[in-house]
Write an enzyme that holds these catalytic residues in place. Structure first.
Site, PDB file in Angstrom:
ATOM      1  N   LYS A  50       1.239  -1.164   0.296  1.00 39.95           N
ATOM      2  CA  LYS A  50      -0.084   0.087   0.211  1.00 39.95           C
ATOM      3  C   LYS A  50       1.385   1.312  -0.105  1.00 39.95           C
ATOM      4  CE  LYS A  50      -4.131  -1.451   1.084  1.00 39.95           C
ATOM      5  NZ  LYS A  50      -5.027  -1.780   1.798  1.00 39.95           N
ATOM      6  N   LYS A  55       7.200   1.847   4.027  1.00 40.42           N
ATOM      7  CA  LYS A  55       6.382   2.782   5.125  1.00 40.42           C
ATOM      8  C   LYS A  55       5.444   2.827   5.292  1.00 40.42           C
ATOM      9  CE  LYS A  55      10.588   5.849   4.849  1.00 40.42           C
ATOM     10  NZ  LYS A  55      11.111   6.864   5.786  1.00 40.42           N
ATOM     11  N   ASN A  82       7.500   8.645   0.542  1.00 44.71           N
ATOM     12  CA  ASN A  82       7.068   7.539   1.260  1.00 44.71           C
ATOM     13  C   ASN A  82       6.214   7.358   2.851  1.00 44.71           C
ATOM     14  OD1 ASN A  82       7.278   6.140  -1.088  1.00 44.71           O
ATOM     15  ND2 ASN A  82       8.928   5.577  -1.087  1.00 44.71           N
ATOM     16  N   TYR A 117      -4.702  11.564  -0.703  1.00 44.96           N
ATOM     17  CA  TYR A 117      -5.234  10.904   0.584  1.00 44.96           C
ATOM     18  C   TYR A 117      -6.172  12.362   1.302  1.00 44.96           C
ATOM     19  CZ  TYR A 117      -2.963   6.594  -0.156  1.00 44.96           C
ATOM     20  OH  TYR A 117      -1.629   5.445  -1.092  1.00 44.96           O
ATOM     21  N   GLY A 185      15.049   3.334   9.679  1.00 43.48           N
ATOM     22  CA  GLY A 185      13.701   2.842  10.418  1.00 43.48           C
ATOM     23  C   GLY A 185      13.843   1.482   9.666  1.00 43.48           C
ATOM     24  N   ASP A 213      26.304   8.131   4.841  1.00 43.42           N
ATOM     25  CA  ASP A 213      26.121   9.311   6.229  1.00 43.42           C
ATOM     26  C   ASP A 213      26.108   7.439   6.560  1.00 43.42           C
ATOM     27  OD1 ASP A 213      22.946   8.614   7.773  1.00 43.42           O
ATOM     28  OD2 ASP A 213      23.180   8.829   5.823  1.00 43.42           O
ATOM     29  N   SER A 306      12.362  -2.131  -1.476  1.00 45.68           N
ATOM     30  CA  SER A 306      11.854  -1.522  -0.402  1.00 45.68           C
ATOM     31  C   SER A 306      10.639  -0.238  -1.270  1.00 45.68           C
ATOM     32  CB  SER A 306      12.622   0.043   0.246  1.00 45.68           C
ATOM     33  OG  SER A 306      13.251   0.459  -0.650  1.00 45.68           O
TER      34      SER A 306
END
Length: 317
Positions: A50, A55, A82, A117, A185, A213, A306
């Site tokens: 979705k 995310k 995202n 949305y 994350g 990084d 991802s």
């Protein structure tokens, strides 16, 4: 929001909470990629998720965990796309107003999706400092609850559910899982899932050379900023947080960097050979696996793709 690192039960609870709202995305294989790498590869296709990216998991877990009182003034976040879509999508599910801060050069496909949305977008210059300053202005004005894109344990627990499904659905014991890393994350969630549910599985990350990084932080044992930022992988431009970095340092085995050319090659292979629409950030883990094929040779490797939110007007090939 909880202030403790997710444990096994936290991840299981997050999965139960978000399961009704997400797709259990497929785990796919490819003879072409297996032969190319000399390994058994299992692709967790979050490009089919979705909002077109993993995310959705973290955004939903964070929003669904808020009380009605916390939701009454709406929710806000900053994101290049995202996570912005994830929070807008999740807020719509619970009937809350979403105030989204996006960099002015965000991909149009992601801007349009956020608007679809029902979220209110505020644009800013594409620096972490400007994102945070703009969000603080919205919080001061509206009282909206802030959901950080990655430095939030509820978000991390939600992202961890992708690797949980991968481990359950691969049909074999994985030697390794590789995920892309930006703010960390997904990577920290993946690392925690492997630690609790498949401790024999080692976790690795792919990172663009033009936003390197995490690899610097991993080597120096402190959060670093990239020496320069210039990459096609627009979803991986941020640096690690004080919640994601310690998990990554403790549970990730190594981080591999890839060039934009290697990312584009991986994108093209995915399109041509697996018919998968994958955005640059989503292809970084595949690019890293291809680059490190000697390292992964003979292993069973889970690869998290991802996301698939590609601006079709700006294809790099």
């Amino acid at each position: 929001m909880t202030e403790t690192v997710p444990v096994r039960e936290t991840i299981e609870t997050a999965h139960k909470l978000v399961a009704a709202f997400i797709h259990r995305t497929p785990v796919m294989t490819s003879g072409f990629f297996n032969e190319l790498c000399g390994a058994e590869l299992y692709f967790k296709c979050e490009n089919f998720q979705k909002i077109g990216a993993f995310k959705a998991r973290g955004g939903l877990n964070a929003i669904l965990s808020l009380s009605k009182e916390q939701l009454k003034n709406g929710v806000t976040t900053h994101s290049s796309g995202n996570h912005a879509q994830a929070i807008a999508f999740a807020a719509a599910k619970v009937g809350a107003k979403a105030y989204i801060v996006m960099p002015e050069n965000s991909p149009l496909v992601k801007i349009n999706a956020v608007r679809s949305y029902g979220a209110e977008i505020t644009f800013c210059k594409n620096t972490p400092e400007e994102r945070e300053r703009t969000v603080q202005g919205i919080i001061s004005k509206t009282g909206a609850a802030f959901v950080h894109p990655f430095n939030n344990y509820k978000v991390i627990a939600g992202q961890a559910t992708a690797a949980l499904e991968l481990i359950e659905d691969a049909g074999t014991s994985l030697d390794a899982i590789i995920a892309p890393v930006g703010g960390g994350g997904l990577l920290s969630g993946t690392a925690l899932t492997a630690h609790y549910f498949s401790p024999e599985t080692k976790v690795y990350a792919g990172e663009p050379e033009g936003a390197a990084d995490a690899v610097l932080s991993f080597r120096s044992d402190k959060i670093e900023k990239a020496p320069y930022v210039n990459t096609i992988a627009d979803g991986l431009l941020t640096y690690l947080g004080d919640k994601t970095f310690p998990v990554i340092k403790a549970h990730v085995s190594d981080i591999f960097t890839v060039s934009d050319e290697e990312i584009i090659t991986a994108m093209r292979y995915l399109w041509e050979r697996m018919k998968l629409v994958v955005e640059p950030s989503g292809a970084v883990s595949v690019a890293a696996t291809l680059k490190q094929k000697d390292f992964f040779a003979g292993k069973k490797v889970g690869i998290i793709i991802s996301g698939g939110n590609v601006d079709l007007g700006k294809l790099p090939f």
